[in-house]
Design a protein around this motif. Sequence first.
Motif, PDB file in Angstrom:
ATOM      1  N   UNK A 129     -37.994 -31.754  33.397  1.00 47.33           N
ATOM      2  CA  UNK A 129     -38.771 -30.868  32.825  1.00 47.33           C
ATOM      3  C   UNK A 129     -37.711 -29.590  32.779  1.00 47.33           C
ATOM      4  N   UNK A 130     -38.223 -28.534  31.854  1.00 46.44           N
ATOM      5  CA  UNK A 130     -37.390 -27.290  31.983  1.00 46.44           C
ATOM      6  C   UNK A 130     -37.874 -26.530  30.636  1.00 46.44           C
ATOM      7  N   UNK A 131     -37.084 -25.662  30.226  1.00 46.75           N
ATOM      8  CA  UNK A 131     -37.514 -24.717  28.865  1.00 46.75           C
ATOM      9  C   UNK A 131     -36.570 -25.248  27.912  1.00 46.75           C
ATOM     10  N   UNK A 132     -37.261 -24.860  26.792  1.00 42.77           N
ATOM     11  CA  UNK A 132     -36.496 -25.195  25.473  1.00 42.77           C
ATOM     12  C   UNK A 132     -35.761 -23.993  24.996  1.00 42.77           C
ATOM     13  N   UNK A 133     -34.573 -24.205  24.502  1.00 45.96           N
ATOM     14  CA  UNK A 133     -33.827 -23.148  23.969  1.00 45.96           C
ATOM     15  C   UNK A 133     -33.139 -23.553  22.860  1.00 45.96           C
ATOM     16  N   UNK A 134     -32.118 -22.708  22.017  1.00 46.75           N
ATOM     17  CA  UNK A 134     -31.483 -23.027  20.831  1.00 46.75           C
ATOM     18  C   UNK A 134     -29.977 -22.687  21.121  1.00 46.75           C
ATOM     19  N   UNK A 135     -29.042 -23.414  20.517  1.00 49.06           N
ATOM     20  CA  UNK A 135     -27.605 -22.884  20.688  1.00 49.06           C
ATOM     21  C   UNK A 135     -26.731 -23.827  19.819  1.00 49.06           C
ATOM     22  N   UNK A 136     -25.426 -23.558  19.627  1.00 42.67           N
ATOM     23  CA  UNK A 136     -24.693 -24.356  18.788  1.00 42.67           C
ATOM     24  C   UNK A 136     -24.447 -25.771  19.346  1.00 42.67           C
ATOM     25  N   UNK A 137     -24.600 -26.962  18.834  1.00 42.57           N
ATOM     26  CA  UNK A 137     -24.018 -28.259  19.056  1.00 42.57           C
ATOM     27  C   UNK A 137     -22.869 -28.565  18.370  1.00 42.57           C
ATOM     28  N   UNK A 138     -21.804 -28.879  19.028  1.00 40.28           N
ATOM     29  CA  UNK A 138     -20.450 -29.246  18.437  1.00 40.28           C
ATOM     30  C   UNK A 138     -20.222 -30.824  18.959  1.00 40.28           C
ATOM     31  N   UNK A 139     -19.938 -31.550  17.917  1.00 36.82           N
ATOM     32  CA  UNK A 139     -19.728 -33.014  17.849  1.00 36.82           C
ATOM     33  C   UNK A 139     -18.365 -33.549  18.126  1.00 36.82           C
ATOM     34  N   UNK A 140     -17.456 -32.809  18.415  1.00 34.82           N
ATOM     35  CA  UNK A 140     -16.111 -33.400  18.745  1.00 34.82           C
ATOM     36  C   UNK A 140     -14.980 -33.068  17.577  1.00 34.82           C
ATOM     37  N   UNK A 152     -32.846 -27.605  22.486  1.00 30.79           N
ATOM     38  CA  UNK A 152     -32.455 -28.747  23.285  1.00 30.79           C
ATOM     39  C   UNK A 152     -33.291 -28.107  24.539  1.00 30.79           C
ATOM     40  N   UNK A 153     -33.261 -29.009  25.689  1.00 28.64           N
ATOM     41  CA  UNK A 153     -33.954 -28.699  26.768  1.00 28.64           C
ATOM     42  C   UNK A 153     -32.967 -28.189  27.925  1.00 28.64           C
ATOM     43  N   UNK A 154     -33.451 -26.995  28.735  1.00 28.83           N
ATOM     44  CA  UNK A 154     -32.503 -26.560  29.639  1.00 28.83           C
ATOM     45  C   UNK A 154     -33.279 -26.999  31.241  1.00 28.83           C
ATOM     46  N   UNK A 155     -32.954 -27.978  31.663  1.00 26.58           N
ATOM     47  CA  UNK A 155     -33.438 -28.927  32.595  1.00 26.58           C
ATOM     48  C   UNK A 155     -33.764 -27.817  34.087  1.00 26.58           C
ATOM     49  N   UNK A 156     -34.878 -27.732  34.731  1.00 27.41           N
ATOM     50  CA  UNK A 156     -34.917 -27.075  35.960  1.00 27.41           C
ATOM     51  C   UNK A 156     -35.402 -28.016  37.056  1.00 27.41           C
ATOM     52  N   UNK A 157     -35.921 -29.182  36.506  1.00 29.04           N
ATOM     53  CA  UNK A 157     -36.297 -30.231  37.625  1.00 29.04           C
ATOM     54  C   UNK A 157     -36.178 -31.690  37.074  1.00 29.04           C
ATOM     55  N   UNK A 158     -35.330 -32.523  37.890  1.00 31.66           N
ATOM     56  CA  UNK A 158     -35.174 -33.825  37.616  1.00 31.66           C
ATOM     57  C   UNK A 158     -35.576 -34.742  38.752  1.00 31.66           C
ATOM     58  N   UNK A 159     -36.078 -35.866  38.478  1.00 34.60           N
ATOM     59  CA  UNK A 159     -36.139 -36.772  39.643  1.00 34.60           C
ATOM     60  C   UNK A 159     -35.971 -38.223  39.263  1.00 34.60           C
ATOM     61  N   UNK A 160     -36.051 -38.953  40.341  1.00 34.89           N
ATOM     62  CA  UNK A 160     -35.597 -40.452  39.915  1.00 34.89           C
ATOM     63  C   UNK A 160     -34.214 -40.700  39.705  1.00 34.89           C
ATOM     64  N   UNK A 161     -33.938 -41.771  38.789  1.00 34.59           N
ATOM     65  CA  UNK A 161     -32.955 -42.231  38.341  1.00 34.59           C
ATOM     66  C   UNK A 161     -32.054 -40.845  37.515  1.00 34.59           C
TER      67      UNK A 161
END
Length: 344
Positions: A129-140, A152-161
């Motif tokens: 879970x976290x907040x949504x934001x926008x930014x540039x994606x570069x693909x290599x 994309x999501x900017x995570x604030x909490x992650x659990x489990x695997x």
Amino acid sequence: MILPLFHHITKKLSNAKHRKNLQKSPIAHSLPHARMGLYDDLLLDGYYTTQLWIGTPPQKFSLIVDTGSTVTYVPCSTCEQCGNHEDPKFAPELSLTYEPMKCTMECNCDVENVFCTYERQYAEMSTSSGVLGGDLFSFGNDSGLDPQRAVFGCENVETGDLYTQHADGIMGLGRGDLSVVDQLVDKGVINDSFALCYGGMEVGGGAMVLGSISPPPDMVFTGSDPLRSPYYNVDLKEIHVAGKKLQLDPKIFNGKYGTVLDSGTTYAYLPEQAFSVFKDAIMKELHSLKRIHGPDPNYNDICFAGASSNVSELSRTFPKVELAFEKGQKILLSPENYLFRVSV
């Protein structure tokens, strides 16, 4: 093993408005595509990852390619509960192009009703879970697609695997407005198609393409119905073991979502009745192997000792398996596609 996921393999694999626009456009076939490498392998980590760069200047992330997820997310520098992963957390304060998504009627909002949020829970009960934001994606460097702005999501909490895994986060390739594929298609920068090609058990890695490419001449195509479920589903009809059709009612594969293609799931799963028949058919073809207990006593895994650890030699011992789809199309599975190697 090749797992192609083309939006255009049937008329129903994606939003119809995209398809009509692309078919009428004279430049549809000249659109660029993002060619990206795949890394890791199932034996090592249980998943495949790709590398994505986010922000200005770009920050690198190793993300699990997941056709069962619609949101791409990475740990945020503000994360209150995130594990130690491959790369540093995303620092939005260091990106000149990052913008948080402001709360609207079209998104879930934080407790202060300021920013859009996301929350995802997976079958193994891990969460993000976290907040949504926008930014540039570069693909290599191998990509023909210029950096593109995406949500994309900017995570604030992650659990489990998700907390313990080596990969940084998830690259959402599923169907939905927040999917990387759908966002790029909506912008008109790629054709409505993508593909995954896995290197295999002993090779690892592989390639992913966002956008359309010419498929190999021996590619097997079957349809998928987007009206049925939010997942990529196929109409599996039959399973053949050593050339013999299993005596199963085709309806057994036609549950709530049908047969789902999910690149973020390590194992293949069958309904219990189908698995029982499949297991018996495999066992009938084996004559020289000793059955042993699996590595986890909590599961009744079907394991064998005595087979070669060389993948190329497994077909001398284990039978070939074929999956047959709605119009009789078949895809051949070698033993490495339905077995998993463990150390006990």
